[in-house]
Structure formats: C-alpha cells, structure tokens
Design a protein around this motif. Structure first.
Motif, PDB file in Angstrom:
ATOM      1  N   ASN A 111      37.229  29.095  46.305  1.00 48.38           N
ATOM      2  CA  ASN A 111      38.284  30.101  46.310  1.00 48.38           C
ATOM      3  C   ASN A 111      38.422  30.755  44.942  1.00 48.38           C
ATOM      4  O   ASN A 111      38.657  30.070  43.936  1.00 48.38           O
ATOM      5  CB  ASN A 111      39.615  29.456  46.713  1.00 48.38           C
ATOM      6  CG  ASN A 111      39.583  28.907  48.126  1.00 48.38           C
ATOM      7  OD1 ASN A 111      39.270  29.628  49.066  1.00 48.38           O
ATOM      8  ND2 ASN A 111      39.885  27.623  48.287  1.00 48.38           N
ATOM      9  N   SER A 113      40.213  34.066  42.623  1.00 53.09           N
ATOM     10  CA  SER A 113      41.277  35.073  42.577  1.00 53.09           C
ATOM     11  C   SER A 113      40.629  36.449  42.688  1.00 53.09           C
ATOM     12  O   SER A 113      39.587  36.709  42.085  1.00 53.09           O
ATOM     13  CB  SER A 113      42.051  34.984  41.261  1.00 53.09           C
ATOM     14  OG  SER A 113      42.705  33.738  41.149  1.00 53.09           O
ATOM     15  N   SER A 114      41.253  37.329  43.450  1.00 55.70           N
ATOM     16  CA  SER A 114      40.673  38.659  43.652  1.00 55.70           C
ATOM     17  C   SER A 114      40.921  39.596  42.479  1.00 55.70           C
ATOM     18  O   SER A 114      40.113  40.480  42.191  1.00 55.70           O
ATOM     19  CB  SER A 114      41.229  39.280  44.938  1.00 55.70           C
ATOM     20  OG  SER A 114      42.649  39.365  44.876  1.00 55.70           O
ATOM     21  N   ASN A 115      42.031  39.415  41.787  1.00 62.90           N
ATOM     22  CA  ASN A 115      42.356  40.347  40.695  1.00 62.90           C
ATOM     23  C   ASN A 115      42.883  39.623  39.460  1.00 62.90           C
ATOM     24  O   ASN A 115      43.697  40.162  38.710  1.00 62.90           O
ATOM     25  CB  ASN A 115      43.382  41.375  41.170  1.00 62.90           C
ATOM     26  CG  ASN A 115      44.639  40.732  41.728  1.00 62.90           C
ATOM     27  OD1 ASN A 115      44.764  39.508  41.726  1.00 62.90           O
ATOM     28  ND2 ASN A 115      45.575  41.544  42.193  1.00 62.90           N
ATOM     29  N   SER A 118      40.126  33.161  37.695  1.00 64.45           N
ATOM     30  CA  SER A 118      40.135  31.977  38.562  1.00 64.45           C
ATOM     31  C   SER A 118      40.046  30.726  37.699  1.00 64.45           C
ATOM     32  O   SER A 118      39.461  30.754  36.604  1.00 64.45           O
ATOM     33  CB  SER A 118      38.950  32.017  39.535  1.00 64.45           C
ATOM     34  OG  SER A 118      38.981  33.179  40.327  1.00 64.45           O
ATOM     35  N   ASP A 201      35.993  35.316  33.572  1.00 69.60           N
ATOM     36  CA  ASP A 201      36.728  35.454  34.828  1.00 69.60           C
ATOM     37  C   ASP A 201      36.865  34.137  35.594  1.00 69.60           C
ATOM     38  O   ASP A 201      37.536  34.081  36.617  1.00 69.60           O
ATOM     39  CB  ASP A 201      36.099  36.514  35.731  1.00 69.60           C
ATOM     40  CG  ASP A 201      34.614  36.281  35.986  1.00 69.60           C
ATOM     41  OD1 ASP A 201      34.120  35.188  35.676  1.00 69.60           O
ATOM     42  OD2 ASP A 201      33.948  37.217  36.485  1.00 69.60           O
ATOM     43  N   ASN A 237      42.788  27.456  41.484  1.00 75.48           N
ATOM     44  CA  ASN A 237      42.157  27.945  42.716  1.00 75.48           C
ATOM     45  C   ASN A 237      41.463  26.813  43.459  1.00 75.48           C
ATOM     46  O   ASN A 237      41.417  26.801  44.692  1.00 75.48           O
ATOM     47  CB  ASN A 237      41.135  29.037  42.393  1.00 75.48           C
ATOM     48  CG  ASN A 237      41.764  30.238  41.722  1.00 75.48           C
ATOM     49  OD1 ASN A 237      42.039  30.218  40.527  1.00 75.48           O
ATOM     50  ND2 ASN A 237      42.013  31.288  42.490  1.00 75.48           N
TER      51      ASN A 237
END
Length: 327
Positions: A111, A113-115, A118, A201, A237
C-alpha cells in the motif's frame, strides 16, 4: 479442478523462476512423500487419508489446514468416484489454492500513499533477516522507479545501524542513521525530515526486535506511529513482519506475539530456499489470516520476490505434474 488445469497450461515448463529454485527442497520432499504414499496404497481408504494429513503437517501446512485440505480431497474423490491415490494429485493442488483463497481475492500489493510520502515499518525478532529484508525491499522499490530512504531505528542491536548503512551505500540510496541507544521515535522523526529534504517518496524503517520485552516494544511502536501521523498525516502504510521460513511453526508463534503489540498488514517470509517445509504459507493463512506479501529466496540484494500464489503452489507441487507432461 479448473485451477490445476489452468496452472499447468500457464506455468508448466517454466523451470528458471526464483520460486522454482527457492522451493526446490520443499517441492522435492513434498512430492516424494506423496508419491511414496501412493506407492504403498492401491486404494483410497481412511488409512491413506490419515497418512496424507501427516504428510501435509510435515510440510508445515499446519494441523488445521492439513485436516481441512484432506477433508476436501476425501469429499471430492467421493463425488468423482476416484479409487486410486495416483488420481488425486490434481485435486490436492486444486484444494490448496481454493482453501487458501477461501473464495476471496488475495491481495499481496504493498500500500502506497497516492499524494504523500509512503512509510513502511519493518518489524520482527532479531535473526530473522529483518534489517536485510528492509534493505532488499528498498532495492526492489528503487528498480520500480521509487525513491526510497532507509531509516535505522533499531538503535539497540549492536551493528544494526552500521549494517543498514552498508546496504544503503551498496544500493545507492540515502540512509538516516540513529545513534546507539537513541530513542527510536526521534530517529523516525528526523528520518522523515531527511526523506523530505532528499526528495524521497518511500521511507522504510528498520525497527527493534526485542520481543522478550513486549511492553517496552509496544510503547516504542506506538510512539513511532504517533510521530509518523504527526509528520505525514497518516499511519504507516505497511507494517511488515519478517518471519524466518526455516523456523516453521515457531514463526507462527512469533507472529501471534507481534499481533498483540502492533497491527500487522503483511508478512515478509525469508530464507525459503533453506527450508523443506514450504507449506508454512498455508499455515500462516490458516492461523493468522495475514497476507504474505514478499518472499526471500537467498542472500542476494535482488532475491526478494512479491508473493505470487500461482507460482508458489506450482513450484511447491510441480513434481506431481510429471505424469501429465505428455498429455
């Protein structure tokens, strides 16, 4: 038996995968036991099914899962009016798949994070390959275009910080280092800041594995999660538990203890190339209901693979396919 037929068509003949090589010991033992059992019995009877259950238990499938698989095979053989042990190999394979999935889509995806950045927490007792797995995961994500940073928050184990630093240099990624005995939460705090300044990221945090003092570890992980939420606006996440595949049922016991401490989202199963009891994945599903997301098959930096149920079951049982090779 749709799974068996589809699997044979999809994967038969692929003998170069890491799954095939990594599960060789498990596959050889499993197939030899099943074939030896078939050679001793000319008819399917209750004694045969009792011994089949024992074979599954010896493969570390787990007692409950072994009984469930055997019961399903017995029922299917009765429906199809099968009488010969050699006729049920495909049913054994089918039932492993069906019972593992239990009619549900089994997600092994990590999983992200989209924005936002993570963050993955890697937990587990010392000696299971926790620090190495954190590094291998970072290397894998780098090849996928991510920009990972390693955070050495296991400040209590001698050598853990230095070990992670060496891995980071080898991979070519940043690593935030805590100092010996430093509060792990403060290391994570600074590590998040380092990730932001480095433009990373994904943050991968190597945590302490002192399961013998559960109260302290629980408080430590709670504090770390609080810092993560404050700094990133969300909890970790992924919280990935590293289990040594060679420990068998002891690994299940470790997982049960960690589940009392922290909410686990997935498992990294290591050293699978060194065990003949590859059925542990089925036991994990039965006992814990936590998805295995990654499997380690060796010491190399690229030896961490995403868990693939088809490849796993095929590689564990493919020696049973031989009699179908010329069909």
């Amino acid at each position: 038996m749709a799974f068996f037929k589809n699997l044979k068509t999809k994967l038969f003949g692929q003998k170069t995968t890491k799954y095939d090589q990594g599960l060789k010991k498990s596959r050889t033992l499993f197939a030899s036991k099943i074939k030896a059992l078939a050679a001793r019995y000319h008819q399917l009877d209750e004694q045969y099914f009792e011994e089949l259950t024992e074979v599954l238990i010896l493969a570390d499938v787990g007692y409950k899962m072994a009984e469930t698989i055997t019961d399903e095979i017995r029922h299917e053989a009765k429906i199809q009016k099968l009488t010969k042990p050699k006729d049920i190999n495909d049913i054994i394979i089918d039932k492993m798949f069906v019972i593992y999935t239990d009619g549900q889509l089994v997600s092994t995806r990590l999983n992200f994070s989209s924005n936002n950045i993570s963050l993955f927490l890697v937990v587990g007792v010392n000696g299971n390959g926790k620090t190495t797995s954190a590094a291998k995961l970072a290397a894998k994500l780098k090849t996928q275009g991510k920009k990972p940073i390693l955070v050495a928050a296991d400040t209590f184990r001698a050598g853990a910080v230095e070990q992670l630093q060496i891995w980071a240099e080898r991979i070519g990624i940043p690593c935030y280092l805590g100092t010996p005995k430093q509060d792990p939460a403060s290391v994570v705090y600074a590590g998040v800041e380092a990730a932001k300044s480095e433009g990373c990221d994904v943050i991968i945090v190597d945590t302490a594995g002192r399961l013998e003092n559960k109260v302290n570890l629980m408080q430590e992980l709670k504090k770390i999660n609080k810092i993560i939420t404050q700094k990133l606006g969300h909890e970790a996440n992924e919280t990935l538990l590293v289990i040594d595949g060679t420990t068998g049922q002891n690994g299940i016991n470790q997982a049960q203890e960690f589940m009392k401490i922290v909410s686990l989202t997935g498992i990294i199963l290591t050293k699978m190339d060194g065990t003949a009891k590859g059925g542990i994945i089925l036991a994990i599903k039965e006992e814990l209901d936590i998805p295995v997301k990654l499997m380690g098959f060796g010491e190399g930096i690229n030896d961490l693979e995403e868990f693939d149920l088809d490849k796993y079951i095929f590689s564990l049982t493919s020696d049973l396919f031989v009699e179908y090779e010329n069909e």
